[in-house]
Each structure stands twice: as structure tokens, then as C-alpha cells.
Design a protein around this motif. Structure first.
Motif, PDB file in Angstrom:
ATOM      1  N   GLY A  45      -2.080   6.559  22.412  1.00  0.00           N
ATOM      2  CA  GLY A  45      -3.521   6.811  21.650  1.00  0.00           C
ATOM      3  C   GLY A  45      -3.769   8.052  21.839  1.00  0.00           C
ATOM      4  O   GLY A  45      -3.328   9.089  22.059  1.00  0.00           O
ATOM      5  N   CYS A  46      -5.139   7.851  21.924  1.00  0.00           N
ATOM      6  CA  CYS A  46      -5.615   9.386  22.460  1.00  0.00           C
ATOM      7  C   CYS A  46      -5.819   9.610  23.404  1.00  0.00           C
ATOM      8  O   CYS A  46      -6.637  10.759  23.724  1.00  0.00           O
ATOM      9  N   GLY A  47      -5.276   8.756  24.640  1.00  0.00           N
ATOM     10  CA  GLY A  47      -5.598   9.479  25.799  1.00  0.00           C
ATOM     11  C   GLY A  47      -6.670   9.706  27.217  1.00  0.00           C
ATOM     12  O   GLY A  47      -7.390   9.191  25.546  1.00  0.00           O
ATOM     13  N   ILE A  48      -6.265  10.199  27.728  1.00  0.00           N
ATOM     14  CA  ILE A  48      -7.816   9.670  29.270  1.00  0.00           C
ATOM     15  C   ILE A  48      -8.211  11.242  28.996  1.00  0.00           C
ATOM     16  O   ILE A  48      -8.034  11.432  29.991  1.00  0.00           O
ATOM     17  N   PRO A  49      -9.366  11.504  29.753  1.00  0.00           N
ATOM     18  CA  PRO A  49     -10.157  12.907  30.093  1.00  0.00           C
ATOM     19  C   PRO A  49      -9.779  13.019  31.230  1.00  0.00           C
ATOM     20  O   PRO A  49      -9.756  11.628  31.765  1.00  0.00           O
ATOM     21  N   GLN A  50      -9.721  14.171  32.016  1.00  0.00           N
ATOM     22  CA  GLN A  50      -9.096  13.844  33.894  1.00  0.00           C
ATOM     23  C   GLN A  50     -10.482  13.396  34.306  1.00  0.00           C
ATOM     24  O   GLN A  50     -10.589  13.043  35.125  1.00  0.00           O
ATOM     25  N   GLU A  51     -11.659  13.342  33.484  1.00  0.00           N
ATOM     26  CA  GLU A  51     -13.350  13.086  34.013  1.00  0.00           C
ATOM     27  C   GLU A  51     -13.261  11.869  34.300  1.00  0.00           C
ATOM     28  O   GLU A  51     -13.996  10.926  35.452  1.00  0.00           O
ATOM     29  N   MET A  65      -0.340   3.862  39.203  1.00  0.00           N
ATOM     30  CA  MET A  65      -0.311   5.141  39.336  1.00  0.00           C
ATOM     31  C   MET A  65      -0.574   5.174  36.989  1.00  0.00           C
ATOM     32  O   MET A  65      -0.085   4.349  36.611  1.00  0.00           O
ATOM     33  N   VAL A  66      -1.294   6.086  37.364  1.00  0.00           N
ATOM     34  CA  VAL A  66      -1.849   5.870  35.726  1.00  0.00           C
ATOM     35  C   VAL A  66      -1.656   8.526  35.887  1.00  0.00           C
ATOM     36  O   VAL A  66      -2.522   8.641  35.819  1.00  0.00           O
ATOM     37  N   GLU A  67      -0.947   7.825  34.207  1.00  0.00           N
ATOM     38  CA  GLU A  67      -1.051   9.620  33.862  1.00  0.00           C
ATOM     39  C   GLU A  67      -1.353   9.353  32.286  1.00  0.00           C
ATOM     40  O   GLU A  67      -0.900   9.137  31.754  1.00  0.00           O
ATOM     41  N   SER A  68      -1.824  10.832  31.776  1.00  0.00           N
ATOM     42  CA  SER A  68      -2.500  10.517  30.615  1.00  0.00           C
ATOM     43  C   SER A  68      -2.804  12.014  29.853  1.00  0.00           C
ATOM     44  O   SER A  68      -3.329  12.710  30.459  1.00  0.00           O
ATOM     45  N   LYS A  69      -2.847  12.299  29.217  1.00  0.00           N
ATOM     46  CA  LYS A  69      -2.597  13.660  28.020  1.00  0.00           C
ATOM     47  C   LYS A  69      -3.419  13.481  26.898  1.00  0.00           C
ATOM     48  O   LYS A  69      -3.356  12.276  26.247  1.00  0.00           O
ATOM     49  N   VAL A  70      -4.564  14.155  26.847  1.00  0.00           N
ATOM     50  CA  VAL A  70      -5.916  13.754  26.121  1.00  0.00           C
ATOM     51  C   VAL A  70      -4.926  13.868  24.975  1.00  0.00           C
ATOM     52  O   VAL A  70      -4.654  14.916  24.920  1.00  0.00           O
TER      53      VAL A  70
END
Length: 624
Positions: free
Chosen positions: A562-568, A604-609
Motif C-alpha cells: 500500500g501507501c506505506g507509513i511516514p517515519q514521523e 517489529m514494523v518496517e515501512s517505506k512510503v
């Protein structure tokens, strides 16, 4: 030996005549030979001419060994010069006789002290003939005097160098003698102290106590007390004072006043007491229970919160291991030997230990859940014990359970529409088949099988909904992660179809079970998969993978595209009530984290926008 000027041959003849006369005089011979003290006739040159038995005993020589031997050879070297001077004075006529204490060397090289007397014998013409030498053994007396002198020196050294006051009082309380420490301590000179009563130097409020101790000492009894003296500059000084009777021949012949300046110690004790009071006030103001255990495993402090929570008082715990009492592990030698006790771990290894899920017992036997931490205590770099801080988490667990139920009902409500759609489809099929059968359709058995299959699917969906929504007690059992995930996927499949989302599952074969509470894990996986679905509003596929990690852990990953999660936003995941959804509560992720933590696992959660999110859950496998 002093020299004598004269005709030596003439003197030798006179001496020989004199000795022969003495030998024939029975009375003189008996008195000489049987005398109790050593006696000898000594020539003017210092040779023994005649000796008696007592002198032989004193020196250890036989008579024949002494006769002809020089007196100088038996005299201690340091005493020769003084004696020769006196002998010279006798020969010069300044004296006829003299006595002198000196040391003499025996045949066995030991030293004896003797009181020696020398008398010069002259001829009728006045010519010196010889000396009459007599000596008395005074070794015992000299040793006694030496011992007394050494004792006196030790006593004087004790008085002079002792850091504490030592004073001597007479029977009226007058200072007779004071040591330098008394001068330093009081500020008064020796002259200002000696000859004056000790009472005026003591603070008025302590006069009665001091006089009472002095009276007891006069009766032969030792007494001690802390008294306040007044320094010469006017400041008070606190002394630890003892009145000791000076007993001589069973009678009190004076009083010793011994005193140690404890002013600094008293100030220090007062400061420490204030600090202890402040520390105890701080400890008692804390709502969490706090107690300390020393290196001997005894409780050394215990705050009011600990007493309020457990019912045990400080007196109940003093000197005992409070941790073992609260956990009912007294006498667990196996755990103690292996160092498994958290208090032992902190003490022996100097580590901090945190336990979020433990059970303590109250004094009346009730148990309650606690979260606690052990922290090592150091004093100047040396380990002296541990501090254990604990809190009763009964209410927190109730709140967390209510939050789980609330979130669970929220999830049920959100998937209700998809479930309704999933149930409506088989119901429509069933209705059509029943109408078809009523019209007399052939091959009824085939339709019955289809209808039963549809009913079973409806039953499975409803059962999963009820299990998820129904409140249950926590009951950890070994379960299959594969079965749990299949049930979750079945429940969410209808909603996924509505959102054009597909599940791609990859599960390794022959995976071990995990020790878990099935319903809680279902709630966690529903939250994670629903979040992945919501991250793909345009549809797509979600990868669900289960694998073994070194045979000790099972790793479950849920990956969306999907869209991913921003770092903040990623940094704040798990915070209660923090959400980016319009109708979200922010509790789902927090509860999921807590459930995994309760299962001794981690997430653990890893994500890239723009690329998607991967959530990894690791859970320990069962050891049976």
C-alpha cells in the motif's frame, strides 16, 4: 685500674705479709670466706688476689679461675671509666672507700647488676696496699626498677600522645594532671586547668550527671555518659566521658576522667538522621512499593506503600528476604544455587531486571499481579544490595482487558458488513435451491450436498464471529499458528473480496506449536491484516508468511503493497489514542503490542512510503 706511684717490690712484700696475717687470723678468714656477699682482695693493678665463695657463685667462675684475673675483664665496658676515676681518687687520698652500682659479665656471658664497694687498705706507714672489694647482687632490684621506669615512660607516652582527654582528679574533683589532648580539646592551657575543679568546665545542665558519675567513681564504680563541655571560646563541645576510679591497695586514691570529643560525630549523626528522615519521607510519598535487600539478603528499608499493598510491616521484614516472602519462594535452594532469583541476578551481576508480569502474595495469603524492577545498590563502587520497586497492576490489567474487549467489538462491527455479505450469498443460493427442489428438480442428492456445504460455511463464519466477540478467561495452551491464521483469513475473506484484496499465504510444513491464548492472537492478527487491507484502498494482495527461526521462534510476517507509513507516524505507532484514521481509536496497535509482549514475543514494523509495510511478529515455540 688507676696507677699508683711507688716501689712495686716493696709493696708486693707488704701485701704478702698482710695476706699471710689474714690467713692466720681464723676470725678474719672465716668472715671473709663465709660472707653472704661476694668479697675479694684486689691488687692496686686490679688483679684478684683472694676471692670468697659468694663471689665465685655470683660470677660463675671457680676460685682458681678468678685469682690472677683482672677485675676489668669482668666489668661491663661502659662502666669501667667511672669506676677507675673513683679508684684513682682513693689512691690520691681524696676518698678511702666508695660504693658504685655497675654491671658485671659472668662466665656464661650473662649480665648481673651489683652494688660494689671498694675500700683502700694502707700500711701503717700510709702506703696503699690493696683494695677490699665486696659486691651484692642487685639484678632483681634493677630489673624491677627498669620495669617501673618503662611503665612510667609508657604511661607518660599514653598521656602525651593519646588523642583523647586523660585527666586525674583528686577526691574533691580538682584537676591534678591533664594531658595535651585535654588542652587541645578544651582550649584552656595546662595552668588554667590544673588546680581547678572540673565542674565549671562542664555545661550547667550536665552538672548533676557529672557529679553523680564522680560520686560513683569514688565508690569504686565506673560510669560513662555524654556530657557537654564549654570550650574556652564559648562554643559547646560534646564529649563521651568515663569516670574511672584509681584503686591502689584496694582503696580509691583518685579519679581518672577519660573523654573523647564526639562533637563532629554528633553533628554527623544528626545530619544522617535528618537525611534518613527525608529519604523515608520521599520513600513513603511514592505510590509504588519500594524495599531494599542487603548483601546478606536481609530487608533494610520498606516504605509505606509496600506495607499498604502487601499488609507486611517493616518489622515483619527486617532481616528477612522480602522478595522470597512476597513470592513464596523461601527455601528454593535450586533457584538460589542457579542464581535465578531476580534479586540475586541484580546483586551478583550488577544488572537491572524488569518483570512486567509477576504474582506477589499479601500477608493474609491473597495473590495479586505486580510489575517490578530490581536495581543494584552501590556504595563507593562496591555492591551493597538491591532495590526492588513494585506496583499492583490489578486495575491496569482490568483496564487493558476492557480496552481489548472494546477494540474487539470495534473490529467485529467493522467486519460485520463484509460478513453479512458473505452470509447473504450462500443464503441466496440456499433459497434458490429450495425453490428449485419444490418445483420437483431431478438429482436432488447433488443439491443436498451443495446446500450442506453452504450451511457449513455459514456456521464457520458465525462461530468465528462469536468466538472473537465472546469474553473469555485467559487460558494459555499449545496451538497451531497455521490454524489460527486460517480462521482469521476465513473471517476477513468476505471483507477482502469487497475491497478487491487477495491473501497470499506461505506456511512452512511441520511447524511446532506455540504456547498462547488463541482468542488474543486472533484479535492481533485481525488488527494487523485489517490495517494492511486499509492501506490498499485500490485493492491488491497481502503476503502472509510463517516460518521457523532456529527452531526456537515462529516468525509471522504480514506484508502489504500500500501507501506505506511516514517515519514521523511510524515512531508513534502503539501510542494510545494516536491514529491517522478518521474513525480510528488508536488502541488497536497498542493492544496488539501488549498481547505479543504478554506472549513473550516481539513485534517489529518496517515501512517505506509508496512501497508498503512489513509487520513481523516473533513468538516462542513450546518446549514439549
Amino acid at each position: 685500674m688507676a696507677k699508683f706511684t711507688g716501689h712495686s717490690s716493696e709493696i708486693r712484700e707488704l701485701v704478702q705479709e698482710e695476706l699471710e696475717r689474714l690467713a692466720h687470723d681464723q676470725l678474719l678468714r672465716h668472715a671473709f670466706e663465709k660472707a653472704a656477699i661476694g668479697m675479694a682482695i684486689v691488687s692496686l693493678q686490679g688483679k684478684f688476689l683472694k676471692v670468697n665463695e659468694a663471689l665465685c657463685t655470683l660470677t660463675g667462675y671457680l676460685g682458681d679461675e678468678l685469682r690472677g684475673q683482672l677485675l676489668r675483664d669482668l666489668t661491663y665496658p661502659d662502666d669501667i671509666d667511672v669506676r677507675d676515676q673513683l679508684l684513682g681518687q682513693a689512691l690520691d687520698g681524696a676518698r678511702e672507700s666508695f660504693q658504685l652500682e655497675g654491671r658485671y659479665v659472668r662466665k656464661d656471658s650473662t649480665i648481673v647488676w651489683g652494688m660494689a664497694g671498694f675500700s683502700l687498705v694502707r700500711h701503717d706507714s700510709g702506703t696503699p696496699l690493696y683494695f677490699v672489694f665486696h659486691i651484692q647482687d642487685i639484678t632483681d632490684r634493677k630489673l624491677h626498677e627498669q620495669h617501673l621506669e618503662e611503665s612510667g615512660l609508657r604511661y607518660q607516652s599514653l598521656l602525651k600522645h593519646n588523642p583523647d582527654m586523660i585527666c586525674t582528679l583528686d577526691e574533691n574533683g580538682t584537676l591534678v594532671q591533664v594531658n595535651p589532648a585535654a588542652v587541645r580539646t578544651t582550649g584552656y592551657s595546662k595552668e588554667e586547668l590544673i588546680g581547678h575543679s572540673a565542674l565549671p568546665f562542664i555545661a550547667v545542665e550536665d552538672w548533676k550527671t557529672a557529679w553523680s558519675l564522680f560520686g560513683r567513681a569514688k565508690q569504686g564504680k565506673i560510669g560513662s555518659a555524654e556530657l557537654t563541655f564549654m570550650h574556652k571560646n564559648g562554643r559547646p563541645i560534646v564529649l563521651e566521658v568515663s569516670f574511672v576510679p584509681m584503686i591502689i591497695h584496694k582503696y580509691v586514691n583518685g579519679i581518672y576522667l577519660l573523654a573523647k570529643d564526639i562533637t563532629k560525630r554528633k553533628i554527623s549523626d544528626a545530619t544522617i538522621e535528618k537525611l534518613n528522615v527525608k529519604n523515608q519521607l520521599i520513600l513513603d510519598a511514592v505510590s509504588d512499593g519500594i524495599f531494599g535487600i542487603d548483601q546478606h539478603h536481609g530487608t533494610i528499608f520498606w516504605n509505606e506503600a509496600a506495607e499498604r499493598i502487601t499488609g507486611y510491616s517493616y518489622e515483619d521484614m527486617t532481616g528477612k528476604n522480602a522478595y522470597e516472602i512476597l513470592t513464596r519462594t523461601q527455601g528454593d535452594k535450586e533457584a538460589a544455587e542457579k542464581g535465578q532469583s531476580p534479586s540475586l541476578l541484580s546483586m551478583h551481576e550488577g544488572v537491572y531486571y524488569h518483570n512486567a508480569s509477576e504474582v506477589f502474595y499479601t500477608k493474609n495469603g491473597d495473590l495479586f499481579p505486580v510489575e517490578y524492577m530490581t536495581s543494584p545498590m552501590y556504595d563507593h563502587g562496591r555492591m551493597i544490595g538491591v532495590v526492588i520497586t513494585f506496583k499492583d497492576i490489578t486495575e491496569r490489567l482490568k483496564t487493558e482487558e476492557l480496552l481489548r474487549k472494546s477494540e474487539k467489538l470495534s473490529v467485529v462491527g467493522q467486519i460485520a458488513a463484509g460478513v453479512a455479505h458473505e452470509i447473504r450469498n450462500p443464503l441466496t443460493s440456499l433459497k434458490g435451491f429450495i425453490q428449485f427442489l419444490q418445483a420437483g428438480a431431478p438429482n436432488k442428492e447433488e443439491y443436498f450436498q451443495i446446500m450442506l456445504s453452504e450451511l457449513s460455511r455459514i456456521e464457520l463464519i458465525i462461530t468465528e464471529m462469536l468466538v472473537l466477540a465472546k469474553p473469555q478467561m485467559q487460558n494459555f495452551q499449545p496451538k497451531s499458528v497455521e490454524a489460527i491464521l486460517h480462521n482469521v483469513v476465513t473471517l476477513l475473506e468476505s471483507q477482502a473480496n469487497l475491497s478487491d484484496v487477495q491473501f497470499v499465504m506461505s506456511i512452512e510444513p511441520d511447524l511446532p506449536n506455540i504456547w498462547c491464548e488463541e482468542n488474543q492472537l486472533k484479535q492481533t492478527f485481525i488488527n494487523l491484516i485489517k490495517n494492511a487491507m486499509e492501506a490498499m484502498p485500490e485493492g491488491g494482495h497481502i503476503d502472509i508468511k510463517v516460518s521457523s527461526d532456529r527452531g526456537e521462534w515462529l516468525k509471522i510476517t504480514v506484508k502489504d503493497h500500500g501507501c506505506g507509513i511516514p517515519q514521523e507516524v511510524l515512531a508513534r505507532l502503539g501510542e494510545p489514542f494516536y491514529t491517522t484514521k478518521e474513525k480510528g481509536t488508536g488502541l488497536g496497535f497498542m493492544i496488539s503490542y501488549k498481547i505479543i509482549e504478554d506472549h513473550r514475543g516481539h513485534m517489529m514494523v518496517e515501512s517505506k512510503v509508496g512501497e508498503g509495510t512489513v509487520i513481523s511478529v516473533s513468538l516462542p515455540v513450546t518446549m514439549d
